[in-house]
Design a protein around this motif. Structure first.
Motif, PDB file in Angstrom:
ATOM      1  N   ASP A  74       0.853  -1.187   0.000  1.00  0.00           N
ATOM      2  CA  ASP A  74       0.000   0.000   0.000  1.00  0.00           C
ATOM      3  C   ASP A  74       0.892   1.240   0.000  1.00  0.00           C
ATOM      4  OD1 ASP A  74      -1.862   2.009   0.475  1.00  0.00           O
ATOM      5  OD2 ASP A  74      -2.340   1.346   2.507  1.00  0.00           O
ATOM      6  N   ALA A  75       0.942   1.919  -1.161  1.00  0.00           N
ATOM      7  CA  ALA A  75       1.758   3.128  -1.285  1.00  0.00           C
ATOM      8  C   ALA A  75       1.235   3.964  -2.445  1.00  0.00           C
ATOM      9  CB  ALA A  75       3.218   2.762  -1.523  1.00  0.00           C
ATOM     10  N   VAL A  76       1.603   5.216  -2.486  1.00  0.00           N
ATOM     11  CA  VAL A  76       1.173   6.083  -3.581  1.00  0.00           C
ATOM     12  C   VAL A  76       1.688   5.531  -4.912  1.00  0.00           C
ATOM     13  CG1 VAL A  76       1.331   8.401  -4.584  1.00  0.00           C
ATOM     14  CG2 VAL A  76       0.952   8.118  -2.122  1.00  0.00           C
ATOM     15  N   ASN A  77       2.958   5.197  -4.990  1.00  0.00           N
ATOM     16  CA  ASN A  77       3.554   4.619  -6.201  1.00  0.00           C
ATOM     17  C   ASN A  77       3.385   5.513  -7.428  1.00  0.00           C
ATOM     18  OD1 ASN A  77       4.638   1.974  -5.324  1.00  0.00           O
ATOM     19  ND2 ASN A  77       2.510   1.625  -4.733  1.00  0.00           N
ATOM     20  N   ASP A  78       3.536   6.812  -7.232  1.00  0.00           N
ATOM     21  CA  ASP A  78       3.397   7.743  -8.345  1.00  0.00           C
ATOM     22  C   ASP A  78       4.665   7.869  -9.173  1.00  0.00           C
ATOM     23  OD1 ASP A  78       4.576   9.023  -6.100  1.00  0.00           O
ATOM     24  OD2 ASP A  78       4.112  10.993  -6.926  1.00  0.00           O
ATOM     25  N   ALA A  79       5.776   7.380  -8.682  1.00  0.00           N
ATOM     26  CA  ALA A  79       7.045   7.483  -9.400  1.00  0.00           C
ATOM     27  C   ALA A  79       7.336   6.171 -10.134  1.00  0.00           C
ATOM     28  CB  ALA A  79       8.182   7.794  -8.430  1.00  0.00           C
ATOM     29  N   GLU A  80       7.818   6.279 -11.335  1.00  0.00           N
ATOM     30  CA  GLU A  80       8.163   5.098 -12.127  1.00  0.00           C
ATOM     31  C   GLU A  80       9.182   4.223 -11.406  1.00  0.00           C
ATOM     32  OE1 GLU A  80       8.683   2.112 -14.796  1.00  0.00           O
ATOM     33  OE2 GLU A  80       7.013   3.514 -14.603  1.00  0.00           O
ATOM     34  N   VAL A  81      10.137   4.837 -10.724  1.00  0.00           N
ATOM     35  CA  VAL A  81      11.147   4.059 -10.005  1.00  0.00           C
ATOM     36  C   VAL A  81      10.503   3.197  -8.912  1.00  0.00           C
ATOM     37  CG1 VAL A  81      11.760   5.886  -8.355  1.00  0.00           C
ATOM     38  CG2 VAL A  81      13.441   4.152  -8.966  1.00  0.00           C
ATOM     39  N   ALA A  82       9.459   3.699  -8.281  1.00  0.00           N
ATOM     40  CA  ALA A  82       8.750   2.915  -7.261  1.00  0.00           C
ATOM     41  C   ALA A  82       8.052   1.720  -7.905  1.00  0.00           C
ATOM     42  CB  ALA A  82       7.737   3.794  -6.533  1.00  0.00           C
ATOM     43  N   GLU A 138       0.773  14.177 -11.376  1.00  0.00           N
ATOM     44  CA  GLU A 138       1.476  14.038 -12.662  1.00  0.00           C
ATOM     45  C   GLU A 138       2.330  12.775 -12.723  1.00  0.00           C
ATOM     46  OE1 GLU A 138       5.480  16.704 -12.316  1.00  0.00           O
ATOM     47  OE2 GLU A 138       3.581  17.778 -12.535  1.00  0.00           O
ATOM     48  N   GLY A 139       2.683  12.194 -11.586  1.00  0.00           N
ATOM     49  CA  GLY A 139       3.475  10.967 -11.584  1.00  0.00           C
ATOM     50  C   GLY A 139       2.760   9.785 -12.213  1.00  0.00           C
ATOM     51  N   PHE A 140       1.434   9.877 -12.331  1.00  0.00           N
ATOM     52  CA  PHE A 140       0.657   8.792 -12.934  1.00  0.00           C
ATOM     53  C   PHE A 140       0.466   8.986 -14.432  1.00  0.00           C
ATOM     54  CE2 PHE A 140      -0.530   8.656  -8.463  1.00  0.00           C
ATOM     55  CZ  PHE A 140      -0.349   7.312  -8.197  1.00  0.00           C
ATOM     56  N   GLU A 141       0.782  10.182 -14.937  1.00  0.00           N
ATOM     57  CA  GLU A 141       0.612  10.453 -16.362  1.00  0.00           C
ATOM     58  C   GLU A 141       1.581   9.596 -17.174  1.00  0.00           C
ATOM     59  OE1 GLU A 141       1.059  14.675 -16.832  1.00  0.00           O
ATOM     60  OE2 GLU A 141      -0.671  15.083 -15.544  1.00  0.00           O
ATOM     61  N   GLY A 142       1.067   8.975 -18.197  1.00  0.00           N
ATOM     62  CA  GLY A 142       1.909   8.154 -19.060  1.00  0.00           C
ATOM     63  C   GLY A 142       2.175   6.754 -18.536  1.00  0.00           C
ATOM     64  N   TRP A 143       1.610   6.405 -17.389  1.00  0.00           N
ATOM     65  CA  TRP A 143       1.800   5.069 -16.829  1.00  0.00           C
ATOM     66  C   TRP A 143       0.977   4.100 -17.661  1.00  0.00           C
ATOM     67  CZ3 TRP A 143      -0.644   3.043 -11.704  1.00  0.00           C
ATOM     68  CH2 TRP A 143      -0.105   1.786 -11.404  1.00  0.00           C
ATOM     69  N   ASP A 144       1.635   3.096 -18.229  1.00  0.00           N
ATOM     70  CA  ASP A 144       0.914   2.213 -19.143  1.00  0.00           C
ATOM     71  C   ASP A 144       0.912   0.739 -18.723  1.00  0.00           C
ATOM     72  OD1 ASP A 144       3.535   1.608 -19.688  1.00  0.00           O
ATOM     73  OD2 ASP A 144       3.442   2.118 -21.810  1.00  0.00           O
ATOM     74  N   ASP A 145       1.302   0.439 -17.482  1.00  0.00           N
ATOM     75  CA  ASP A 145       1.201  -0.945 -17.008  1.00  0.00           C
ATOM     76  C   ASP A 145      -0.258  -1.384 -17.010  1.00  0.00           C
ATOM     77  OD1 ASP A 145       3.792  -2.126 -15.760  1.00  0.00           O
ATOM     78  OD2 ASP A 145       3.785  -0.038 -15.090  1.00  0.00           O
ATOM     79  N   GLU A 146      -0.462  -2.675 -17.234  1.00  0.00           N
ATOM     80  CA  GLU A 146      -1.805  -3.215 -17.038  1.00  0.00           C
ATOM     81  C   GLU A 146      -2.146  -3.042 -15.566  1.00  0.00           C
ATOM     82  OE1 GLU A 146      -3.984  -7.432 -16.578  1.00  0.00           O
ATOM     83  OE2 GLU A 146      -2.536  -7.311 -18.205  1.00  0.00           O
TER      84      GLU A 146
END
Length: 170
Positions: A74-82, A138-146
């Motif tokens: 359970d985390a925000v996970n807004d960064a690609e590195v996360a 904005e960290g979620f913009e462009g996130w394309d994982d299923e």
């Protein structure tokens, strides 16, 4: 299986994570309380405690995955590195990875939930402001994982059922 809950603070992510974990008899590993514990242990806030909390939760999740347990992070996970940390962890342990993103489509409700959290001190003094939450969007913009995207405006029970169906592949 590694289930990674993602979403901005105040969306209802932790509530859904907790109920999903109960249904699966799986532990929930939240990142925010780990960071608060680091501060309580005397580690200065100017240190990278957010990163340290992610590393700690990743290590604990790895231990549980090694034991054959399903884990809910359970985390925000807004960064690609996360998010990459969780992909790498699932690959290392050869387990299925499921991302579940929780959003709140009603900005007024989202803001009220965030304010309510601060009023009851859910995570100590780590509670963010509305402005800081909005900046992380904005960290979620462009996130394309299923991933499954749940809107927390819907009843919690409906969202938990959708999440269960998703993680079970049905």
């Amino acid at each position: 299986m590694l289930i990674v809950m993602c979403g901005l603070q105040g969306t209802g992510k932790s509530t859904i994570a907790g109920q999903l974990a109960r249904e699966l008899s799986a532990p929930v590993l939240p990142v925010d309380p780990v960071e608060v514990a680091l501060w309580a242990a005397g580690i200065d806030r100017d240190q990278p405690t957010g990163l340290a909390a992610f590393v700690v939760v990743g290590a604990l999740a790895g231990t549980m995955l090694r034991l054959g347990q399903t884990v809910v992070v359970d985390a925000v996970n807004d960064a690609e590195v996360a998010r990459q940390q969780w992909r790498d962890l699932a690959a290392r342990h050869e387990v299925l990875l499921r991302f579940v993103e929780v959003v709140c489509s009603d900005p007024d409700l989202h803001r009220q939930r965030l304010d309510d959290r601060r009023d009851v001190g859910i995570a100590g003094d780590a509670e963010p402001t509305w402005e800081s939450v909005e900046a992380r969007r904005e960290g979620f913009e462009g996130w394309d994982d299923e991933r499954l995207v749940l809107d927390s405006v819907a009843p919690i029970s409906d969202n938990v059922l959708r999440a269960l169906a998703y993680v079970r592949g049905s």
